[in-house]
Enzyme design. Structure first.
Site, PDB file in Angstrom:
ATOM      1  N   ASP A   1       0.829  -1.205   0.000  1.00  0.00           N
ATOM      2  CA  ASP A   1       0.000   0.000   0.000  1.00  0.00           C
ATOM      3  C   ASP A   1       0.865   1.258   0.000  1.00  0.00           C
ATOM      4  O   ASP A   1       1.759   1.420   0.819  1.00  0.00           O
ATOM      5  CB  ASP A   1      -0.904  -0.011   1.238  1.00  0.00           C
ATOM      6  CG  ASP A   1      -2.071   0.933   1.121  1.00  0.00           C
ATOM      7  OD1 ASP A   1      -1.852   2.121   0.833  1.00  0.00           O
ATOM      8  OD2 ASP A   1      -3.214   0.489   1.322  1.00  0.00           O
TER       9      ASP A   1
ATOM     10  N   SER B   1      -7.586   4.268  -0.912  1.00  0.00           N
ATOM     11  CA  SER B   1      -7.345   2.828  -0.876  1.00  0.00           C
ATOM     12  C   SER B   1      -8.622   2.022  -1.079  1.00  0.00           C
ATOM     13  O   SER B   1      -8.584   0.928  -1.649  1.00  0.00           O
ATOM     14  CB  SER B   1      -6.694   2.435   0.458  1.00  0.00           C
ATOM     15  OG  SER B   1      -5.384   2.944   0.539  1.00  0.00           O
TER      16      SER B   1
ATOM     17  N   THR C   1      -8.134  -1.908   2.172  1.00  0.00           N
ATOM     18  CA  THR C   1      -7.704  -2.922   1.196  1.00  0.00           C
ATOM     19  C   THR C   1      -8.220  -4.314   1.533  1.00  0.00           C
ATOM     20  O   THR C   1      -8.825  -4.968   0.674  1.00  0.00           O
ATOM     21  CB  THR C   1      -6.170  -2.916   1.062  1.00  0.00           C
ATOM     22  OG1 THR C   1      -5.757  -1.596   0.672  1.00  0.00           O
ATOM     23  CG2 THR C   1      -5.714  -3.911   0.021  1.00  0.00           C
TER      24      THR C   1
ATOM     25  N   HIS D   1       2.475   8.796   4.842  1.00  0.00           N
ATOM     26  CA  HIS D   1       1.530   9.855   5.209  1.00  0.00           C
ATOM     27  C   HIS D   1       2.137  10.835   6.215  1.00  0.00           C
ATOM     28  O   HIS D   1       1.814  12.024   6.190  1.00  0.00           O
ATOM     29  CB  HIS D   1       0.254   9.244   5.800  1.00  0.00           C
ATOM     30  CG  HIS D   1      -0.765   8.854   4.770  1.00  0.00           C
ATOM     31  ND1 HIS D   1      -1.377   9.763   3.939  1.00  0.00           N
ATOM     32  CD2 HIS D   1      -1.302   7.643   4.453  1.00  0.00           C
ATOM     33  CE1 HIS D   1      -2.239   9.142   3.147  1.00  0.00           C
ATOM     34  NE2 HIS D   1      -2.211   7.853   3.432  1.00  0.00           N
TER      35      HIS D   1
END
Length: 410
Positions: free
Chosen positions: A31, A71, A124, A248
């Site tokens: 991810d 996501s 996800t 992030h």
């Protein structure tokens, strides 16, 4: 018209059939990983990555609502074969449930596993297993996962297991390991949640923080052990979620050590596929996060290369090598293409929504709507069908609260 011409015309009208689906399908999602993170991880490792030999293409990542996907929408596209709005979990833009990769596999007699370093109700893992009109609807997601019948769920998010949900899992025959040691001994169906929230980051484990949780390679290994016992094959999702988490907050060590652990898992999975040739492995990020840039001028917050090699995380700092500096350009996602990797170069989706078609010849499918009366009883929402059956929302059938409609599981 003579017989030969008739035969030629008839054959011309027959649609080209998709190739038969492989016995085993493994989708791996690092991810938030972009190619710059791969570059830094390779330097830190001091050797090629397992991914290096497996990368062969690129994937576009946009959603139906934005050039920059989240996501949930990305997982929906990769799992269900149709792009949707940001925040949607395996529903289309009209909030109708789309058949997930896990549901397709279950419908075809295969075992199913979901493995993540995020919470099990993260965007996800949810997008490959269940349905919700908003990704933050944890109650709907966890109860739908319990009702799915999938053989393996491994990750974080133990805070979502209320006593009632724990009882449901036990009634359905799931083992509930909470530690790495308990996972090693577990057999049969497993619903293993090893942390209250997301799992402990690898950079924290390297710093000596006590941790009895399994690693991503350990969870993937147990999933393969269990799922491969099914003679009809299996579907397995493996998500390395925390590359994204580090990006992030501009914590490069967090991202890099997560990616290196994911790469160990890639090597493990590719070795399994080599021993089991009827296995397709497809690896791609859902999107890139952070806009990581390798540049020749030192950013305002610069640091030396040893920062990335240290055992503790240095949040918000740039990291340099001998040749270049590193900095982030955003705290969110970006819209750039991401890499595509795997063990079969004939499986070549370029759009994220082409995964199901490329792997298994699947087109997007909507689940059948159920008819009946919605009632509230015993603290829950139920569907009373015409034949007198009662189905509990999400545990027994899919209930879309936004529209009041019910849908059947595959």
């Amino acid at each position: 018209m003579n017989a030969v011409k008739s035969l030629v015309l008839a054959l011309a009208l027959v649609p080209i059939l998709a190739l038969a689906a492989p016995k085993n399908v493994i989708v791996m999602v690092p991810d938030g990983t972009g190619v710059a993170t791969l570059t830094v991880a390779r330097q830190v490792k001091g050797a090629p990555l397992a991914l290096d030999k497996a990368i062969y293409g690129a994937v576009q990542t946009r959603s139906a609502s934005s050039s920059i996907t989240d996501s949930a929408a990305a997982a929906t596209a990769m799992s269900c074969g149709e792009r949707t709005y940001n925040g949607a979990v395996a529903v289309d833009t009209q909030k109708r449930p789309l058949k997930t990769f896990g549901e397709w596999a279950k419908e075809n007699g295969k075992a199913v596993g979901i493995v993540t370093t995020d919470t099990i109700v993260g965007a996800t893992p949810s997008g490959f297993s269940v349905h919700a009109t908003q990704r933050k609807d944890a109650d709907t997601l966890i109860e739908s996962q319990i009702g799915s019948g999938f053989e393996v769920f491994l990750g974080g998010g133990r805070k979502h297991l209320t006593p009632e949900r724990t009882a449901w899992l036990k009634e359905r025959g799931y083992a509930l390991p909470k530690t790495a040691a308990e996972l090693r001994d577990a057999k049969g169906k497993i619903f293993g949640l090893f942390a209250n929230d997301t799992m402990t980051a690898m950079v924290e484990r390297r710093s000596g923080k006590p941790c009895d949780e399994p690693t991503l390679p350990e969870m993937a290994g147990k999933a393969l052990e269990i799922l491969s016992q099914d003679p009809d094959g299996f579907f397995l999702l493996i998500e390395g979620a925390q590359v994204d988490h580090g990006a992030h907050v501009h914590d490069l060590p967090w991202s890099v050590y997560e990616l290196l652990t994911f790469d160990e898992t890639v090597a493990q999975v590719l070795a399994f596929a080599e021993k089991n040739p009827d296995t397709v492995v497809l690896i791609a990020p859902d999107h890139e996060t952070g806009g990581l840039t390798l540049c020749t001028t030192e950013p305002k917050e610069g640091a030396r290369a040893e920062v990335i090699r240290a055992t503790t995380s240095k949040r918000g700092k740039g990291v340099s090598s001998k040749d270049w500096f590193v900095k982030y350009t955003t705290g969110g996602h970006t819209g750039v293409d991401v890499f595509l990797a795997g063990n079969n170069r004939d499986v070549r989706p370029y759009l994220n929504c082409e995964f199901p078609k490329a792997i298994a010849g699947r087109d997007a499918e909507r689940l059948p709507e159920l008819q009946g009366k919605t009632v509230e009883a015993d603290g829950a929402t139920w569907l009373e069908t015409a034949d007198g059956k009662r189905l509990r929302a999400n545990l027994d059938a899919i209930y879309v609260k936004d529209t009041g409609k019910w849908y059947a599981r595959p």
